[in-house]
Enzyme design. Structure first.
Site, short mmCIF file in Angstrom:
data_model
loop_
_atom_site.label_atom_id
_atom_site.label_comp_id
_atom_site.label_asym_id
_atom_site.label_seq_id
_atom_site.Cartn_x
_atom_site.Cartn_y
_atom_site.Cartn_z
N ARG A 244 5.84 5.11 -5.38
CA ARG A 244 6.26 5.62 -6.37
C ARG A 244 7.37 7.11 -6.34
O ARG A 244 7.44 7.45 -7.49
CB ARG A 244 4.94 6.23 -7.51
CG ARG A 244 4.19 5.02 -8.00
CD ARG A 244 2.99 4.94 -8.24
NE ARG A 244 1.55 5.41 -6.90
CZ ARG A 244 1.12 5.48 -7.53
NH1 ARG A 244 0.32 6.01 -8.73
NH2 ARG A 244 0.00 5.19 -6.32
N ARG B 91 4.52 4.43 2.85
CA ARG B 91 4.70 3.84 1.79
C ARG B 91 5.46 4.79 1.66
O ARG B 91 6.58 5.61 0.56
CB ARG B 91 3.43 4.61 0.58
CG ARG B 91 2.17 4.44 0.66
CD ARG B 91 2.43 3.50 -0.15
NE ARG B 91 0.78 2.78 -0.07
CZ ARG B 91 -0.76 3.23 -1.04
NH1 ARG B 91 -0.25 4.58 -0.91
NH2 ARG B 91 -1.21 2.12 -0.13
N ASP C 182 0.67 -5.33 -0.16
CA ASP C 182 -0.73 -4.83 -0.37
C ASP C 182 -1.56 -5.46 0.68
O ASP C 182 -1.76 -6.48 0.75
CB ASP C 182 -1.35 -4.42 -1.41
CG ASP C 182 -2.65 -3.45 -1.30
OD1 ASP C 182 -1.64 -2.54 -1.38
OD2 ASP C 182 -3.08 -2.77 -1.47
O1 CP3 Z 1 5.67 1.42 1.91
C1 CP3 Z 1 5.20 0.81 2.22
O2 CP3 Z 1 4.31 1.35 2.91
C2 CP3 Z 1 4.44 -1.07 2.13
C3 CP3 Z 1 4.03 -0.94 1.01
C4 CP3 Z 1 2.21 -1.09 1.13
C5 CP3 Z 1 1.52 -0.41 -0.19
N1 CP3 Z 1 -0.11 -0.53 0.19
C6 CP3 Z 1 2.24 -0.86 -1.35
C7 CP3 Z 1 1.34 -0.17 -2.21
C8 CP3 Z 1 1.40 -1.03 1.86
C9 CP3 Z 1 1.62 -0.97 3.48
C10 CP3 Z 1 -0.02 -0.69 1.76
C11 CP3 Z 1 -1.20 -0.44 2.89
C12 CP3 Z 1 -2.32 -0.51 1.52
N2 CP3 Z 1 -2.91 -0.74 0.52
C13 CP3 Z 1 -2.89 0.51 2.13
C14 CP3 Z 1 -3.09 0.63 3.54
C15 CP3 Z 1 -2.66 2.22 4.00
C16 CP3 Z 1 -3.15 3.67 3.72
O3 CP3 Z 1 -2.29 3.67 2.34
O4 CP3 Z 1 -3.59 3.85 4.36
C17 CP3 Z 1 -4.46 0.77 1.58
C18 CP3 Z 1 -5.66 1.67 2.27
C19 CP3 Z 1 -4.11 0.03 0.95
C20 CP3 Z 1 -4.97 -0.34 -1.04
C21 CP3 Z 1 -4.09 0.47 -1.79
N3 CP3 Z 1 -3.27 -0.07 -2.58
C22 CP3 Z 1 -4.09 1.87 -2.45
C23 CP3 Z 1 -5.14 2.44 -2.11
C24 CP3 Z 1 -3.66 2.17 -3.33
C25 CP3 Z 1 -3.11 2.75 -4.31
C26 CP3 Z 1 -3.82 2.99 -5.90
C27 CP3 Z 1 -2.71 3.65 -6.69
O5 CP3 Z 1 -2.81 3.34 -7.45
O6 CP3 Z 1 -2.76 4.69 -5.87
C28 CP3 Z 1 -2.88 0.49 -3.32
C29 CP3 Z 1 -1.69 0.11 -4.60
C30 CP3 Z 1 -0.97 -0.15 -3.85
N4 CP3 Z 1 0.17 -0.29 -2.85
C31 CP3 Z 1 1.08 1.14 -4.59
C32 CP3 Z 1 1.86 1.02 -4.49
C33 CP3 Z 1 3.13 0.97 -3.56
C34 CP3 Z 1 1.10 1.52 -5.75
C35 CP3 Z 1 0.94 0.39 -6.85
C36 CP3 Z 1 2.32 0.91 -7.47
O7 CP3 Z 1 3.24 1.21 -6.93
O8 CP3 Z 1 1.93 0.62 -8.99
#
Ligand code: CP3
Length: 343
Positions: A36, A32, A81
Site C-alpha cells: 500500500r 512489504r 500472503d
Molecule cells: O512485499 C512483500 O513483503 C510481499 C508480500 C507479503 C504480504 N504478506 C502481502 C500483504 C508478505 C511477505 C506477507 C506476509 C505476511 N502476511 C506476514 C508475515 C510478515 C509480517 O508482516 O510479519 C503476516 C503476519 C501476514 C498476515 C497479514 N496479511 C497481515 C497482518 C496483513 C495486513 C492487514 C492490513 O490490512 O493491515 C495481511 C494483508 C496483506 N498481505 C497486505 C499485503 C500487501 C495488505 C492487504 C492489502 O493491500 O489490501
C-alpha cells in the site's frame, strides 16, 4: 559468434551476502515492499480482494515487479500472503482490509486439522513464479511462507491477536494436539516453499512473525523442531528466518537452520551477531517508523545500521519489520541509495 551469458541471480549482491561472500555493496530489500505504500499498487489492487489478487499470476507478477522498478532494490519478494496455502487446502478464511487474516472456524480439535498441500493446489503460484523469474533476469526472487507457530496463531485465535492467549493455552494445555497441528502446518509450509523454489525462487524467507511471544525454552520445546523440519527441506537455497520481538530467540532461531537471521529494530545488529554466533548472515534492521523522521536523520540511522552490520559475516539491509502503508516511497528510495553508497 559471441553470446552474452544470461545474467545470473547467483552472482547478485543479495545472494552473495546470504552466502557470506564479499559484496560490491550491501544489498537491500524491504519486507512489504510490494504494497500500500506504492500508489501503483493501490491503483492495480482497486476492486480486487487481497486473496483474489494472490491467485492471479498477472497481478502477482506486476505487483512483485513494482518496487523493483521504482526503488532499485536488490531482490524481489514474491507477492502473496502467509495464509494463501491455508486457503488453498480449504481453510475458510479471508484477509480483511486493515485487520489481517480472519478464520471462520478457529482450530479446536483434531477434526479441524487442515489437509496436506500438493503443487496441484497452487498452480497459480508455479505460474507466477516462473513468469517472474523470466522478467527479473539477474534480480533474485525471494519466496516465502509463514512458519508453523505464526500460522497456528491465526488458526487458533481466528484472527490477529495481541497476546496469543488461545494459542498458548492450546500449546501448554494440549501438547499432543499442538504437536499434530504444527506438524501438519510444517508439511503445508514446506510444500508451499518447495513449489516456489522448484519454479525458480533463489532464496526463501520463513516468517515467524509472532513467535517473539514465547520464552526461549518453550520455543525450543514447542516450535523449533517443526520450523527446523521446514528449513531442512529447503537447504538447496539460502534460508532467511525472521520474527518480531525475537531478541531472546535469535540464537535458537538460527539453530533451527537459518542461513540468514532476520532481526527487528530492538536489538542492534552487532549485538544480534553476538547472540546468533558465527556462520550466519543477518538481515535488518532499521525501525520502519524512522521513515517519518527528517531525511538527514533517516540517512544517519541507515549509516548506523550499516556500521553495526559490519560485525556480521554477511549483511542484507532491510527494515526491522514491514513497510508501513503511510510510508513515502521517496524515503524508501533514499534508503536504498544511502545503503548502496555505503559508509
Ligand atoms: O512485499 C512483500 O513483503 C510481499 C508480500 C507479503 C504480504 N504478506 C502481502 C500483504 C508478505 C511477505 C506477507 C506476509 C505476511 N502476511 C506476514 C508475515 C510478515 C509480517 O508482516 O510479519 C503476516 C503476519 C501476514 C498476515 C497479514 N496479511 C497481515 C497482518 C496483513 C495486513 C492487514 C492490513 O490490512 O493491515 C495481511 C494483508 C496483506 N498481505 C497486505 C499485503 C500487501 C495488505 C492487504 C492489502 O493491500 O489490501
Amino acid at each position: 559468434m559471441t553470446t552474452t551469458p544470461a545474467a545470473d541471480p547467483a552472482d547478485s549482491a543479495f545472494l552473495r551476502a546470504c552466502r557470506r561472500e564479499p559484496v560490491p555493496h550491501t544489498p537491500v530489500w524491504f519486507m512489504r515492499q510490494a504494497g500500500r505504500a506504492l500508489p501503483e499498487y493501490r491503483a492495480l489492487r482497486e476492486g480486487t480482494a487481497m486473496l483474489d489478487s494472490c491467485m492471479r499470476p498477472d497481478m502477482v507478477t506486476e505487483i512483485t515487479l513494482q518496487p523493483v522498478r521504482r526503488l532499485g532494490v536488490d531482490a524481489a519478494i514474491f507477492f502473496s500472503d502467509i495464509v494463501v496455502p491455508l486457503k488453498a487446502v480449504g481453510v475458510d478464511l479471508d484477509i480483511v482490509p486493515g485487520v489481517g487474516p480472519v478464520v471462520a472456524q478457529p482450530f479446536r480439535t483434531a477434526a479441524d486439522l487442515p489437509r496436506a498441500l500438493t503443487p496441484d493446489d497452487v498452480p497459480y503460484i508455479t505460474e507466477a513464479v516462473s513468469a517472474l523469474v523470466g522478467e527479473l533476469g539477474a534480480t533474485p526472487l525471494i519466496g516465502f511462507a509463514g512458519a508453523p507457530f505464526t500460522l497456528a496463531s491465526y488458526l487458533v485465535e481466528g484472527g490477529p491477536s495481541k497476546n496469543h492467549a488461545k494459542t498458548k493455552a492450546l500449546m501448554y494445555g494440549e501438547p499432543q494436539l499442538w504437536s499434530a497441528l504444527l506438524d501438519r502446518l510444517a508439511d503445508i509450509t514446506l510444500a508451499f516453499l518447495r513449489v516456489q523454489i522448484d519454479a525458480g525462487a533463489s532464496a526463501v524467507q520463513l516468517f515467524d512473525s509472532w513467535v517473539g511471544a514465547l520464552p526461549a525454552a518453550d520455543y525450543r520445546t514447542f516450535v523449533q523442531p517443526h520450523s527446523a523440519r521446514v528449513l531442512a527441506g529447503v537447504s538447496d537455497v539460502p534460508r532467511i528466518h525472521f520474527g518480531v520481538g525475537t531478541g531472546e530467540l535469535l540464537h535458537d532461531m538460527a539453530e533451527a537452520g537459518a542461513d540468514v537471521v532476520g532481526v527487528d529494530w530492538r536489538v542492534p545488529l552487532d549485538e544480534a551477531v553476538r547472540r546468533i554466533g558465527p556462520g550466519r548472515a543477518v538481515q535488518g534492521n532499521l525501525d520502519p517508523t524512522l521513515v517519518f523522521a527528517p531525511r538527514e536523520v533517516v540517512a544517519s540511522k541507515v549509516r548506523d545500521v550499516l556500521e553495526e552490520g559490519k560485525a556480521a559475516e554477511g549483511h542484507v539491509f532491510n527494515l526491522g519489520h514491514g513497510v508501513l502503508p503511510e510510508t513515502d516511497p521517496d524515503v524508501l528510495k533514499l534508503i536504498v541509495d544511502t545503503v548502496h553508497a555505503g559508509l
